[in-house]
Design a protein around this motif. Structure first.
Motif, PDB file in Angstrom:
ATOM      1  N   ASN A  30       0.908  -1.044  -0.004  1.00  0.00           N
ATOM      2  CA  ASN A  30      -0.023  -0.003   0.028  1.00  0.00           C
ATOM      3  C   ASN A  30       0.781   1.354   0.044  1.00  0.00           C
ATOM      4  OD1 ASN A  30      -2.744  -1.132   0.010  1.00  0.00           O
ATOM      5  ND2 ASN A  30      -2.512  -1.798   2.245  1.00  0.00           N
ATOM      6  N   ASP A  31       1.972   1.293   0.147  1.00  0.00           N
ATOM      7  CA  ASP A  31       3.089   2.432   0.134  1.00  0.00           C
ATOM      8  C   ASP A  31       3.518   2.878  -1.018  1.00  0.00           C
ATOM      9  OD1 ASP A  31       2.317   2.340   3.232  1.00  0.00           O
ATOM     10  OD2 ASP A  31       4.238   1.111   3.512  1.00  0.00           O
ATOM     11  N   ASN A  32       3.385   2.142  -2.155  1.00  0.00           N
ATOM     12  CA  ASN A  32       3.945   2.598  -3.250  1.00  0.00           C
ATOM     13  C   ASN A  32       3.148   2.537  -4.583  1.00  0.00           C
ATOM     14  OD1 ASN A  32       6.736   3.016  -2.291  1.00  0.00           O
ATOM     15  ND2 ASN A  32       6.817   0.709  -1.865  1.00  0.00           N
ATOM     16  N   LYS A  33       1.994   2.791  -4.319  1.00  0.00           N
ATOM     17  CA  LYS A  33       1.022   2.712  -5.509  1.00  0.00           C
ATOM     18  C   LYS A  33       1.056   3.919  -6.272  1.00  0.00           C
ATOM     19  CE  LYS A  33      -2.585  -0.729  -4.529  1.00  0.00           C
ATOM     20  NZ  LYS A  33      -4.054  -1.042  -4.731  1.00  0.00           N
ATOM     21  N   LYS A  34       1.595   3.901  -7.522  1.00  0.00           N
ATOM     22  CA  LYS A  34       1.625   4.942  -8.372  1.00  0.00           C
ATOM     23  C   LYS A  34       0.796   4.739  -9.793  1.00  0.00           C
ATOM     24  CE  LYS A  34       5.653   7.565  -6.293  1.00  0.00           C
ATOM     25  NZ  LYS A  34       6.545   8.253  -6.857  1.00  0.00           N
ATOM     26  N   GLY A  35      -0.581   4.723  -9.681  1.00  0.00           N
ATOM     27  CA  GLY A  35      -1.442   4.496 -10.868  1.00  0.00           C
ATOM     28  C   GLY A  35      -1.073   5.311 -12.130  1.00  0.00           C
ATOM     29  N   ILE A  36      -0.838   6.628 -11.610  1.00  0.00           N
ATOM     30  CA  ILE A  36      -0.630   7.672 -12.677  1.00  0.00           C
ATOM     31  C   ILE A  36       0.679   8.446 -12.301  1.00  0.00           C
ATOM     32  CG2 ILE A  36      -1.524   9.941 -13.602  1.00  0.00           C
ATOM     33  CD1 ILE A  36      -4.131   8.930 -13.016  1.00  0.00           C
ATOM     34  N   LYS A  37       1.287   9.005 -13.270  1.00  0.00           N
ATOM     35  CA  LYS A  37       2.811   9.503 -13.005  1.00  0.00           C
ATOM     36  C   LYS A  37       2.615  10.730 -14.170  1.00  0.00           C
ATOM     37  CE  LYS A  37       5.286   5.942 -13.665  1.00  0.00           C
ATOM     38  NZ  LYS A  37       6.219   4.960 -14.189  1.00  0.00           N
ATOM     39  N   THR A  38       3.181  12.064 -13.605  1.00  0.00           N
ATOM     40  CA  THR A  38       3.171  13.169 -14.460  1.00  0.00           C
ATOM     41  C   THR A  38       4.625  13.309 -15.014  1.00  0.00           C
ATOM     42  OG1 THR A  38       1.344  13.931 -13.089  1.00  0.00           O
ATOM     43  CG2 THR A  38       2.522  15.520 -14.685  1.00  0.00           C
TER      44      THR A  38
ATOM     45  N   GLY B 260       5.410  18.792 -19.174  1.00  0.00           N
ATOM     46  CA  GLY B 260       4.354  19.331 -19.796  1.00  0.00           C
ATOM     47  C   GLY B 260       3.024  18.920 -19.601  1.00  0.00           C
ATOM     48  N   GLY B 261       2.970  18.185 -18.092  1.00  0.00           N
ATOM     49  CA  GLY B 261       1.670  17.810 -18.129  1.00  0.00           C
ATOM     50  C   GLY B 261       1.259  16.260 -18.664  1.00  0.00           C
ATOM     51  N   LYS B 262       2.000  15.758 -19.219  1.00  0.00           N
ATOM     52  CA  LYS B 262       1.730  14.502 -19.938  1.00  0.00           C
ATOM     53  C   LYS B 262       1.505  13.521 -18.651  1.00  0.00           C
ATOM     54  CE  LYS B 262       5.522  14.757 -22.493  1.00  0.00           C
ATOM     55  NZ  LYS B 262       6.407  14.662 -23.392  1.00  0.00           N
ATOM     56  N   LEU B 263       0.757  12.482 -19.015  1.00  0.00           N
ATOM     57  CA  LEU B 263       0.285  11.628 -17.851  1.00  0.00           C
ATOM     58  C   LEU B 263       0.690   9.978 -18.331  1.00  0.00           C
ATOM     59  CD1 LEU B 263      -3.291  12.630 -16.851  1.00  0.00           C
ATOM     60  CD2 LEU B 263      -0.994  13.061 -15.746  1.00  0.00           C
ATOM     61  N   VAL B 264       1.175   9.227 -17.543  1.00  0.00           N
ATOM     62  CA  VAL B 264       1.467   7.926 -17.818  1.00  0.00           C
ATOM     63  C   VAL B 264       0.816   6.982 -16.718  1.00  0.00           C
ATOM     64  CG1 VAL B 264       3.288   6.101 -17.810  1.00  0.00           C
ATOM     65  CG2 VAL B 264       3.839   8.386 -18.687  1.00  0.00           C
ATOM     66  N   PHE B 265      -0.141   6.113 -17.466  1.00  0.00           N
ATOM     67  CA  PHE B 265      -0.893   4.993 -16.670  1.00  0.00           C
ATOM     68  C   PHE B 265      -0.117   3.897 -16.351  1.00  0.00           C
ATOM     69  CE2 PHE B 265      -3.424   8.394 -18.511  1.00  0.00           C
ATOM     70  CZ  PHE B 265      -4.254   8.561 -17.676  1.00  0.00           C
ATOM     71  N   ASN B 266      -0.206   3.370 -15.231  1.00  0.00           N
ATOM     72  CA  ASN B 266       0.282   1.963 -14.749  1.00  0.00           C
ATOM     73  C   ASN B 266      -1.008   1.186 -14.648  1.00  0.00           C
ATOM     74  OD1 ASN B 266       0.907  -0.545 -13.706  1.00  0.00           O
ATOM     75  ND2 ASN B 266       2.738   0.169 -12.527  1.00  0.00           N
ATOM     76  N   LEU B 267      -1.481   0.277 -15.508  1.00  0.00           N
ATOM     77  CA  LEU B 267      -2.733  -0.115 -15.720  1.00  0.00           C
ATOM     78  C   LEU B 267      -3.070  -1.147 -14.565  1.00  0.00           C
ATOM     79  CD1 LEU B 267      -3.265  -0.427 -19.554  1.00  0.00           C
ATOM     80  CD2 LEU B 267      -4.222   1.587 -18.356  1.00  0.00           C
ATOM     81  N   LYS B 268      -1.965  -1.861 -14.216  1.00  0.00           N
ATOM     82  CA  LYS B 268      -2.028  -2.917 -13.166  1.00  0.00           C
ATOM     83  C   LYS B 268      -2.562  -2.288 -11.785  1.00  0.00           C
ATOM     84  CE  LYS B 268       1.270  -6.275 -14.660  1.00  0.00           C
ATOM     85  NZ  LYS B 268       2.414  -7.167 -14.176  1.00  0.00           N
TER      86      LYS B 268
ATOM     87  N   ILE C 287      -9.408   1.817 -20.945  1.00  0.00           N
ATOM     88  CA  ILE C 287      -8.409   2.709 -21.298  1.00  0.00           C
ATOM     89  C   ILE C 287      -9.131   4.028 -21.608  1.00  0.00           C
ATOM     90  CG2 ILE C 287      -6.583   3.592 -22.627  1.00  0.00           C
ATOM     91  CD1 ILE C 287      -5.616   0.720 -22.554  1.00  0.00           C
ATOM     92  N   ILE C 288     -10.001   3.885 -22.572  1.00  0.00           N
ATOM     93  CA  ILE C 288     -10.856   5.132 -22.996  1.00  0.00           C
ATOM     94  C   ILE C 288     -11.505   5.848 -21.933  1.00  0.00           C
ATOM     95  CG2 ILE C 288     -12.480   6.035 -24.489  1.00  0.00           C
ATOM     96  CD1 ILE C 288     -10.099   5.206 -25.853  1.00  0.00           C
ATOM     97  N   LYS C 289     -12.115   5.147 -21.053  1.00  0.00           N
ATOM     98  CA  LYS C 289     -12.933   5.654 -19.935  1.00  0.00           C
ATOM     99  C   LYS C 289     -12.099   6.072 -18.814  1.00  0.00           C
ATOM    100  CE  LYS C 289     -17.600   3.524 -20.176  1.00  0.00           C
ATOM    101  NZ  LYS C 289     -17.352   3.118 -21.538  1.00  0.00           N
ATOM    102  N   LEU C 290     -10.893   5.779 -18.970  1.00  0.00           N
ATOM    103  CA  LEU C 290      -9.699   5.992 -17.905  1.00  0.00           C
ATOM    104  C   LEU C 290      -9.415   7.569 -18.304  1.00  0.00           C
ATOM    105  CD1 LEU C 290      -8.523   4.869 -15.179  1.00  0.00           C
ATOM    106  CD2 LEU C 290      -6.628   4.367 -16.694  1.00  0.00           C
TER     107      LEU C 290
ATOM    108  N   THR D  79      -6.105  -4.933 -21.573  1.00  0.00           N
ATOM    109  CA  THR D  79      -5.114  -4.199 -20.903  1.00  0.00           C
ATOM    110  C   THR D  79      -4.112  -5.164 -20.387  1.00  0.00           C
ATOM    111  OG1 THR D  79      -6.762  -4.036 -18.985  1.00  0.00           O
ATOM    112  CG2 THR D  79      -6.634  -2.091 -20.324  1.00  0.00           C
ATOM    113  N   ASP D  80      -4.568  -6.443 -20.288  1.00  0.00           N
ATOM    114  CA  ASP D  80      -3.552  -7.377 -19.723  1.00  0.00           C
ATOM    115  C   ASP D  80      -2.238  -7.654 -20.547  1.00  0.00           C
ATOM    116  OD1 ASP D  80      -5.125  -8.176 -17.658  1.00  0.00           O
ATOM    117  OD2 ASP D  80      -5.904 -10.038 -18.406  1.00  0.00           O
ATOM    118  N   HIS D  81      -2.645  -7.054 -21.749  1.00  0.00           N
ATOM    119  CA  HIS D  81      -1.385  -7.112 -23.138  1.00  0.00           C
ATOM    120  C   HIS D  81      -0.648  -5.950 -23.034  1.00  0.00           C
ATOM    121  CE1 HIS D  81      -0.287  -9.729 -26.506  1.00  0.00           C
ATOM    122  NE2 HIS D  81       0.332  -8.448 -26.836  1.00  0.00           N
TER     123      HIS D  81
END
Length: 759
Positions: free
Chosen positions: A111-119, A122-130, A144-147, A198-200
């Motif tokens: 629980n201490d290292n969850k980072k689903g989204i990183k910035t 320029g404000g670009k976002l990276v998503f860790n889908l897991k 992904i689209i709804k996310l 998203t598993d792929h």
């Protein structure tokens, strides 16, 4: 004047010649040979602190003062590395991170290292889908689209719509690249089902401004879908079994240096929902609807040598919708499909230079066939792309360069129309094809101007030609400045100029894919835009991050198709039917995000305006765009109760989309006639939706997982109409007209259950 200019450039480039600093460049990988993108690296020297972030390929570069250095790398889930060395000259470092296996065997969630989204910059976002698997979705698998629709600057498109609307743009203004290959079809039916397995997919990078000159051809955003490209070390199976659809992914090692991943999904909604539709119909002959979809992904990876990685990524999808109405003597069959494949060779020439070459093929098609009584009507379209991408990345001193060239051959059929037995005359057809060539060269320069100011300068030069008379040469500059005040505050400003040569023509307000793509030809000019944006990011505390921003975008040569699926007669042409105009969009964006701890998630809000001006619409006056939604608010929460239970919540509020409503009715020859005032003069009700999900884990380790997912879409059964129908009632003497609005709701509360597994 000349001396002043020379002095200015010497000041800007003084870091190149300063003797008190040196440049540290390098790459960070995991023990599984995966590149680490978006990782923070800190440096300490002589009580001075520096920090940088790796890019999506795991590369970094930082200019710092000479002296004894402490370098710290601490990605989530891996053992922290502290490096100590004496920096006396430019240095290249390659770091391999080892997984932290010092957890108790019974501990299943960190629980201490969850980072689903990183910035990123320029404000670009990276998503860790897991890490985002707890976000509620209909099928229990991340959508992904709804996310993306839950992030600032992205309009919620509502029910029955799988498109993206980013910063006031149209749906066709967004590029979705699967391993660098454009995907032209964007959704399964009505956007209900997730379009990508998203598993792929390892991660998703979302750039609202397409600020990287490497990517072009769209006015709005670029979404990069990055599949897994490490050689699988052992055989593994994971998937999802649900009541409406199921999916399966296999990881298969072939040798120690090669292997592949293969995924597949299939819906059986007809077998589950079909009997309920027929049972609820007053006349079983009236409603007979069948729908199904399937898709598959395959990625082959082979490490040819220590410096060469070869991969092949492929994606295929197929959908079919059938409707039969015996009362209307109507049969309808709609099919649409996607296929992409891209072989890629990534070569590391030296620690400072790497090169990527790929070829790709992308094909999207749709086909609508209707038969009513003796009349047969058909309309179809397709897009085929044959392309090549090359990029070379290299660094010199404290400057990182990425340059390359691209070429793509477009083969399009915007609309092929066929009508049979419409009259006693011969059958009628219309078939128009377009071929076009597009070439581009690009360069991006990332430089550290001062200890606090970074610059990313890009230039993309496009040459486009179609036929003998349509050719264009366009220069597209990109500028991004990022000012890092300290470890907690940063600011950015950007400017982007974009041109778009292929345009999506939408023919329906819902997600039925009768839309088609058209290329710039026969007098249809490329669309263009200029966008300015500013923003800031703040680390409020160790666990809470906020960001604020604003944007302004002007657009020219936009296209509008004011008809339904198609119009057809002997004199019409597609070029004459299309209207040309301009538009602008502007707004403010905010995001408050908590990544760590038992409770994590984010709150996003967008206040925006979007309008259009077409000579052929609204008497040439400016009007609101269809998806001019003043307010968009999204709340996402994920809570880990313990090792067995976690919960997810999504709360969405957005202003209603625009549509055109008659303002008055009158009679002509005893027939009611509608009269309109302004285009898009009415607004749908506000869109409100609450989704919930619960995951119960029977087992969860790094290699094994077994969990039940319970999800409820639109938990409080709110009516969110897809469109409005006006019913007209005339009294007996035809002296007055009563108009009633009937709101058409596609679906309300939708519960689902699925089993997710991995072994």
């Amino acid at each position: 004047m000349l001396k002043s200019i020379i002095f200015f450039f010497l000041c800007c480039l003084s870091g190149l010649f300063a003797q008190t600093k040196a440049v540290i460049t390098g790459n960070i990988k995991s023990s599984e040979n995966e590149n680490f993108g978006g990782i923070n690296i800190s440096f300490t020297v002589n009580n001075l602190h520096y920090s940088t972030i790796t890019d999506t390929l795991g590369h970094f570069s930082e200019s710092i003062a000479l002296g004894k250095i402490k370098m710290t790398v601490n990605p989530a889930g891996y053992i922290q590395k502290d490096l100590f060395f004496d920096l006396v000259k430019d240095t290249v470092i390659s770091i391999v991170m080892e997984k932290d296996i010092s957890f108790l065997k019974e501990v299943v969630i960190d629980n201490d290292n969850k980072k689903g989204i990183k910035t990123l910059s320029g404000g670009k976002l990276v998503f860790n889908l897991k890490e985002l698997s707890s976000v509620p979705t209909l099928l229990g698998t991340t959508d992904i689209i709804k996310l993306l629709q839950l992030t600032p600057g992205v309009q919620n498109s509502g029910d029955a719509n799988g498109y993206l609307y980013v910063r006031g743009g149209d749906p066709g203004h967004n590029a979705i690249l699967y391993d660098g290959t454009p995907v032209y079809g964007m959704s399964h039916l009505l956007g209900v089902f997730p379009f990508y397995n998203t598993d792929h997919i390892k991660e998703v990078e979302f750039d609202k401004s397409s600020s990287n000159s490497k990517y072009g051809g769209r006015l709005s955003s670029t979404t990069l879908l990055v599949p897994y490209k490490k050689v699988p070390s052992e055989f593994a199976v994971q998937g999802n079994l649900g009541i409406l659809a199921s999916q399966l992914t296999l990881s298969v090692p072939l040798t120690g240096k090669s292997g592949f991943y293969i995924s597949g999904r299939k819906t059986y909604i007809d077998e589950v929902v079909g009997p309920f539709i027929k049972a609820g119909s007053e006349n079983n002959d009236v409603q007979d609807m069948k729908y199904g979809f399937s898709d598959a992904n395959m990625t082959f990876v082979s490490r040819l040598s220590e410096k060469n990685l070869f991969s092949v990524a492929a994606f295929v999808s197929a959908d079919e919708l059938k409707i039969k109405d015996d009362n209307l003597i109507l049969k309808t069959n709609l099919k649409w499909s996607n296929f992409t494949v891209s072989p890629t060779l990534a070569t590391t020439i030296s620690p400072d230079v790497n090169m990527t070459n790929s070829v790709y093929f992308s094909h999207y098609s749709n086909d609508l066939q209707m038969e009513q009584a003796t009349i047969q009507f058909g309309v179809s379209s397709y897009v085929k792309d044959f392309g090549f991408n090359n990029s070379v990345r290299y660094s010199f001193k404290n400057i990182v360069f990425e340059s390359g060239l691209q070429y793509v051959y477009h083969d399009l059929q915007p609309q092929k129309v066929n009508v049979e037995n419409l009259t006693d005359a011969n059958n009628s057809t219309r078939n128009n094809k377009i071929n076009a060539n597009e070439a581009a060269v690009f360069t991006t320069i990332k430089s550290k101007l001062t200890d606090h100011l970074n610059a990313e300068l890009g230039l993309r030069i496009n040459y486009y030609t179609s036929g003998k008379s349509d050719s264009y040469l366009h220069f597209q500059p990109r500028v991004l400045l990022n000012y890092i005040a300290n470890d907690r505050y940063s600011f950015y400003a950007s400017y982007n100029r974009q041109y778009q040569y292929l345009s999506l023509i939408t023919t329906s307000s819902v997600g039925i894919p009768t839309d088609f793509w058209i290329a710039s030809s026969n007098g249809i000019k490329p669309q263009s835009s200029n966008e300015f944006s500013v923003g800031s990011a703040q680390d409020i505390s160790k666990n809470i991050v906020s960001s604020f921003g604003g944007f302004y975008r002007s657009m020219k040569d936009l296209l509008e198709y004011p008809y339904g699926v198609t119009q057809f007669n002997e004199t019409t042409t597609l070029e004459n039917d299309l209207l040309r105009g301009k538009g602008k969009a502007y707004g403010l964006e905010m995001m408050l995000r908590k990544n760590n701890g038992k409770l994590n998630g984010w709150l996003s809000y967008t206040l925006s305006w979007s309008d259009r001006n077409f000579d052929g619409l609204n008497n040439g006056n400016t009007y609101f765009a269809k998806y001019d939604r003043r307010h968009n608010l999204s709340l996402v929460g994920m809570y880990d109760l313990n090792a067995k239970w976690n919960f997810g919540l999504t709360q969405i509020f957005s202003s209603g989309s625009r549509f055109t409503m008659p303002t008055s009715w009158y009679f002509v020859n005893n027939n009611p006639v509608k009269e309109y005032s302004e285009y898009n003069n009415a607004q749908m009700p506000n869109y409100i939706r609450t989704d919930l999900s619960v995951n119960y884990f029977f087992l969860k380790t790094n290699k094994k997982e077994s969990a039940l997912n319970f999800s409820i879409y639109n938990t409080f059964n709110i009516e969110n109409p897809v469109y409005v129908v006006l019913n007209v009632q005339v009294n007996e003497d035809k002296s007055s007209v009563i108009v009633k609005q009937e709101k058409k709701v596609l679906y309300r509360i939708l519960p689902s259950i699925s089993w997710r597994f991995k072994f």
